[in-house]
Each structure stands twice: as structure tokens, then as C-alpha cells.
Design a protein around this motif. Structure first.
Motif, PDB file in Angstrom:
ATOM      1  N   HIS A 218      48.201  72.144  17.182  1.00 38.86           N
ATOM      2  CA  HIS A 218      48.244  73.358  17.997  1.00 38.86           C
ATOM      3  C   HIS A 218      47.227  73.265  19.131  1.00 38.86           C
ATOM      4  N   ASP A 219      47.282  74.232  20.042  1.00 39.32           N
ATOM      5  CA  ASP A 219      46.370  74.215  21.172  1.00 39.32           C
ATOM      6  C   ASP A 219      44.939  74.434  20.708  1.00 39.32           C
ATOM      7  N   ARG A 220      43.994  73.910  21.455  1.00 38.84           N
ATOM      8  CA  ARG A 220      42.587  74.144  21.161  1.00 38.84           C
ATOM      9  C   ARG A 220      42.118  75.306  22.034  1.00 38.84           C
ATOM     10  N   LEU A 221      41.158  76.064  21.519  1.00 37.83           N
ATOM     11  CA  LEU A 221      40.749  77.293  22.175  1.00 37.83           C
ATOM     12  C   LEU A 221      39.252  77.294  22.436  1.00 37.83           C
ATOM     13  N   VAL A 222      38.866  77.826  23.575  1.00 36.90           N
ATOM     14  CA  VAL A 222      37.463  78.003  23.914  1.00 36.90           C
ATOM     15  C   VAL A 222      37.246  79.489  24.141  1.00 36.90           C
ATOM     16  N   GLY A 223      36.317  80.084  23.426  1.00 40.35           N
ATOM     17  CA  GLY A 223      36.095  81.512  23.569  1.00 40.35           C
ATOM     18  C   GLY A 223      35.161  82.040  22.510  1.00 40.35           C
ATOM     19  N   ARG A 224      35.325  83.301  22.158  1.00 44.20           N
ATOM     20  CA  ARG A 224      34.480  83.954  21.167  1.00 44.20           C
ATOM     21  C   ARG A 224      35.347  84.600  20.108  1.00 44.20           C
TER      22      ARG A 224
ATOM     23  N   HIS B 296      44.189  68.380  21.873  1.00 45.99           N
ATOM     24  CA  HIS B 296      44.660  69.484  21.029  1.00 45.99           C
ATOM     25  C   HIS B 296      43.951  69.394  19.680  1.00 45.99           C
ATOM     26  N   MET B 297      44.268  70.333  18.794  1.00 45.20           N
ATOM     27  CA  MET B 297      43.722  70.317  17.448  1.00 45.20           C
ATOM     28  C   MET B 297      44.852  70.076  16.455  1.00 45.20           C
ATOM     29  N   ALA B 298      44.521  69.433  15.338  1.00 48.94           N
ATOM     30  CA  ALA B 298      45.509  69.196  14.282  1.00 48.94           C
ATOM     31  C   ALA B 298      44.891  69.539  12.933  1.00 48.94           C
ATOM     32  N   ARG B 299      45.715  70.106  12.073  1.00 45.53           N
ATOM     33  CA  ARG B 299      45.334  70.387  10.695  1.00 45.53           C
ATOM     34  C   ARG B 299      46.206  69.528   9.789  1.00 45.53           C
ATOM     35  N   VAL B 300      45.567  68.826   8.871  1.00 47.12           N
ATOM     36  CA  VAL B 300      46.283  67.986   7.916  1.00 47.12           C
ATOM     37  C   VAL B 300      45.917  68.474   6.517  1.00 47.12           C
ATOM     38  N   VAL B 301      46.911  68.837   5.732  1.00 46.76           N
ATOM     39  CA  VAL B 301      46.652  69.376   4.391  1.00 46.76           C
ATOM     40  C   VAL B 301      46.011  68.303   3.518  1.00 46.76           C
ATOM     41  N   ARG B 302      44.912  68.641   2.874  1.00 46.11           N
ATOM     42  CA  ARG B 302      44.263  67.704   1.974  1.00 46.11           C
ATOM     43  C   ARG B 302      45.098  67.546   0.712  1.00 46.11           C
TER      44      ARG B 302
ATOM     45  N   ARG C  89      51.939  84.646  23.507  1.00 44.38           N
ATOM     46  CA  ARG C  89      50.633  84.262  24.059  1.00 44.38           C
ATOM     47  C   ARG C  89      49.457  84.649  23.178  1.00 44.38           C
ATOM     48  N   ASN C  90      49.634  85.610  22.278  1.00 46.49           N
ATOM     49  CA  ASN C  90      48.532  86.049  21.433  1.00 46.49           C
ATOM     50  C   ASN C  90      48.569  85.451  20.034  1.00 46.49           C
ATOM     51  N   LEU C  91      49.399  84.411  19.865  1.00 44.86           N
ATOM     52  CA  LEU C  91      49.425  83.635  18.630  1.00 44.86           C
ATOM     53  C   LEU C  91      49.189  82.173  18.997  1.00 44.86           C
ATOM     54  N   LEU C  92      48.710  81.402  18.031  1.00 41.57           N
ATOM     55  CA  LEU C  92      48.475  79.983  18.303  1.00 41.57           C
ATOM     56  C   LEU C  92      49.748  79.306  18.818  1.00 41.57           C
ATOM     57  N   THR C  93      49.600  78.465  19.820  1.00 37.72           N
ATOM     58  CA  THR C  93      50.727  77.689  20.338  1.00 37.72           C
ATOM     59  C   THR C  93      50.887  76.441  19.487  1.00 37.72           C
ATOM     60  N   ILE C  94      51.977  76.371  18.758  1.00 36.12           N
ATOM     61  CA  ILE C  94      52.236  75.222  17.888  1.00 36.12           C
ATOM     62  C   ILE C  94      52.959  74.153  18.696  1.00 36.12           C
TER      63      ILE C  94
ATOM     64  N   VAL D 102      43.784  85.682  20.632  1.00 41.91           N
ATOM     65  CA  VAL D 102      44.668  84.827  19.836  1.00 41.91           C
ATOM     66  C   VAL D 102      44.382  85.070  18.361  1.00 41.91           C
ATOM     67  N   LEU D 103      45.417  85.433  17.620  1.00 41.12           N
ATOM     68  CA  LEU D 103      45.264  85.677  16.184  1.00 41.12           C
ATOM     69  C   LEU D 103      45.491  84.385  15.408  1.00 41.12           C
ATOM     70  N   GLY D 104      44.556  84.083  14.534  1.00 41.73           N
ATOM     71  CA  GLY D 104      44.734  82.997  13.584  1.00 41.73           C
ATOM     72  C   GLY D 104      44.757  83.597  12.186  1.00 41.73           C
ATOM     73  N   GLY D 105      44.188  82.867  11.234  1.00 42.43           N
ATOM     74  CA  GLY D 105      44.103  83.398   9.875  1.00 42.43           C
ATOM     75  C   GLY D 105      45.432  83.606   9.186  1.00 42.43           C
ATOM     76  N   LEU D 106      46.442  82.828   9.582  1.00 40.80           N
ATOM     77  CA  LEU D 106      47.778  83.039   9.026  1.00 40.80           C
ATOM     78  C   LEU D 106      48.017  82.282   7.724  1.00 40.80           C
ATOM     79  N   ASP D 107      46.911  81.876   7.070  1.00 45.87           N
ATOM     80  CA  ASP D 107      47.090  81.224   5.772  1.00 45.87           C
ATOM     81  C   ASP D 107      47.608  82.196   4.729  1.00 45.87           C
TER      82      ASP D 107
END
Length: 274
Positions: free
Chosen positions: A128-134, A77-83, A106-111, A192-197
Motif C-alpha cells: 500500500h501507499d506510504r504516508l507522511v503525517g501525524r 511503498h510499504m508492504a505487510r507480510v503475514v508472519r 482517498r481517506n482509506l489506504l491505497t492498496i 487516512v483510516l487504518g486499523g482495519l485488522d
């Protein structure tokens, strides 16, 4: 509407090699611009809740990106850690991530997990889940896609926005760079939509008339679909007039002409298909 059939090649024609598939990680925080870490990150083997750091992936906006494996199952999976210099963003990031975890779609990141590191000065992390695509931006940069896929992308994005608005979040920064077209299996895909910052709290279930940020989300989606349709036309894929007119209404300067909610938009796109 079976979006799994879109782009299916006839049985007597060989499928083109998928040489354009690449890693895509829609950013939960940040703009998805990766750079080498300016300072040493978490060491390999570091424990993040039920996950273990397996590989460093540099920085994504205010976060350190790492590939993690589940300590027992071994899944990646992928992880984000706040600096540390962006610690003030941690509460907002965790709040958005936990809302998504409580309301999976299904169209949002799986946390998968959220929490704090056990460092002397704890930092927030999200797995969250890791994604392969474009990314959809890459579709705009390429030869485009046929109109049925433009319609399918619109339907899936509308479902994602409907979920966000229903749980009390407005995206506020939807762009082709923050959406990924993910290959699932065979000819199946999901957006899958990201950019939720930049996600902001709104009244749950508010419509575009009541909440300007809902209107902005719908207009941003309309702009993205109009661009995809225009790229399709430029590549020789004719877009039906009924779909073209629907997309133009999504970005009409007169608010009364545009859909009032993501649910209404989804219904109208479904009607276009019919």
C-alpha cells in the motif's frame, strides 16, 4: 467547504517550521506498535509481485513490515507480510485489502498489490501507499487544532466510513491511533483510516438501526471528534455552539438522536459548516 485553506497563515506571517511531521503508517493489520523482528525477515531484493524489498521495518502486529520499491518505476511503498505464526489471519487480511483495492477512496489506504510470496510455505502480502503525517492521537497530545480542522477531519472520516459501510465492511476499531492526518502539499491534508485488522463483514449499505457495528463506528468517530474539540477548547480555540451540539448528538446514549448512517452524518456536518 475548502478544507485546503484551513490553517493557512497570512502572507505577512512566516510559517512555523514543520518539526512535528513524522512517518505515520496507519495499520491495516495490527495496532501500529513497531518492534524489532524476532526472526530474520525477507531479504533485501526479495520480489513481492511487482515490488522489491528495499528495507526492513520490524513488525506491526501479526505482520512483517518492509519498504518496497516498484521494480520498474522505482516508487517507494510499504508492504505487510503475514508472519508464519499468524497465517490463519491471511484470508481475512487479503479479503479486506482487495475490497479496498476495488473501491478506492482517498481517506482509506491505497492498496497497490496483494498476493502470496513464492516461499516454500507461501505467505500473504499487501502493498500500500506510504504516508507522511501525524496520527490524530498526536493532535490530542499536542496543543490541539482550531475548530474548522476538527470539522474537516469529521467530514473526511465520515466519507471513509460511508465507503466501508457501502461495500459491506464495518471498521469496529476506529481510534485516534488508527487515523493519520497526512500532509499532501502546501496547506492541503487528508485523513487516512487504518486499523482495519478488526474490520468485519456487514450487509452492504446497512444503517445504524439495522447494524450495531455501524452504530459503533459512528459512535467511535463521535468520541474522537468530541475529544479533538475538547482539546481545542482547552487550548483556547473556541468551538461554535452549533458544532459542539452536533458532536454531542453523535455520542448521545439515545440511538434515535444519533446519525443513522455515515452519509447522514456527513450531511449534518456539512450543514453545521453552512
Amino acid at each position: 467547504f475548502d478544507e485546503t485553506q484551513i490553517g493557512r497563515a497570512p502572507h505577512n506571517q512566516p510559517r512555523a517550521p514543520r518539526d512535528d511531521v513524522r512517518w505515520v503508517i496507519p495499520p491495516l493489520v495490527g495496532r501500529g506498535e513497531f518492534a524489532s523482528a524476532s526472526s530474520p525477515g525477507l531479504p533485501l531484493g526479495y520480489r513481492l509481485g511487482e515490488h522489491v524489498v528495499a528495507e526492513a521495518r520490524g513488525q506491526d502486529g501479526p505482520c512483517e513490515m518492509v519498504v518496497v520499491t516498484h521494480a520498474e518505476r522505482g516508487s517507494l511503498h510499504m508492504a505487510r507480510v503475514v508472519r508464519r505464526e499468524h497465517a490463519a489471519l491471511a484470508p481475512a487480511m487479503l479479503a479486506v485489502a482487495r475490497e479496498l483495492q476495488r473501491h478506492p477512496q482517498r481517506n482509506l489506504l491505497t492498496i497497490l498489490e496483494t498476493g502470496w510470496t513464492d516461499e516454500a510455505s507461501p505467505r500473504a502480502f499487501v502493498v500500500h501507499d506510504r504516508l507522511v503525517g501525524r496520527s490524530l492521537a498526536s493532535l490530542l497530545a499536542g496543543r490541539g487544532v482550531e475548530w474548522p480542522m476538527v470539522l474537516a477531519i469529521g467530514l473526511q472520516c465520515a466519507e471513509a466510513l460511508a465507503t466501508l459501510h457501502r461495500i459491506g465492511l464495518a471498521h469496529t476499531a476506529l481510534t485516534p491511533d488508527s487515523a493519520a492526518l497526512v500532509h499532501v502539499a502546501g496547506d492541503q491534508f487528508r485523513v487516512v483510516l487504518g486499523g482495519l485488522d478488526h474490520a468485519q463483514a456487514i450487509t452492504p449499505g446497512a444503517c445504524a438501526v439495522e447494524e450495531p457495528r455501524v452504530s459503533e463506528d459512528l459512535h467511535a468517530l463521535g468520541s474522537m471528534l468530541v475529544a479533538l474539540a475538547a482539546r481545542s477548547e482547552a487550548s483556547g480555540f473556541r468551538v461554535p455552539e452549533v458544532l459542539s451540539c452536533m458532536l454531542k448528538r453523535m455520542i448521545d446514549p439515545r440511538p434515535a438522536i444519533r446519525p443513522a448512517s455515515a452519509e447522514e452524518l456527513h450531511d449534518q456536518l456539512s450543514a453545521v459548516h453552512g
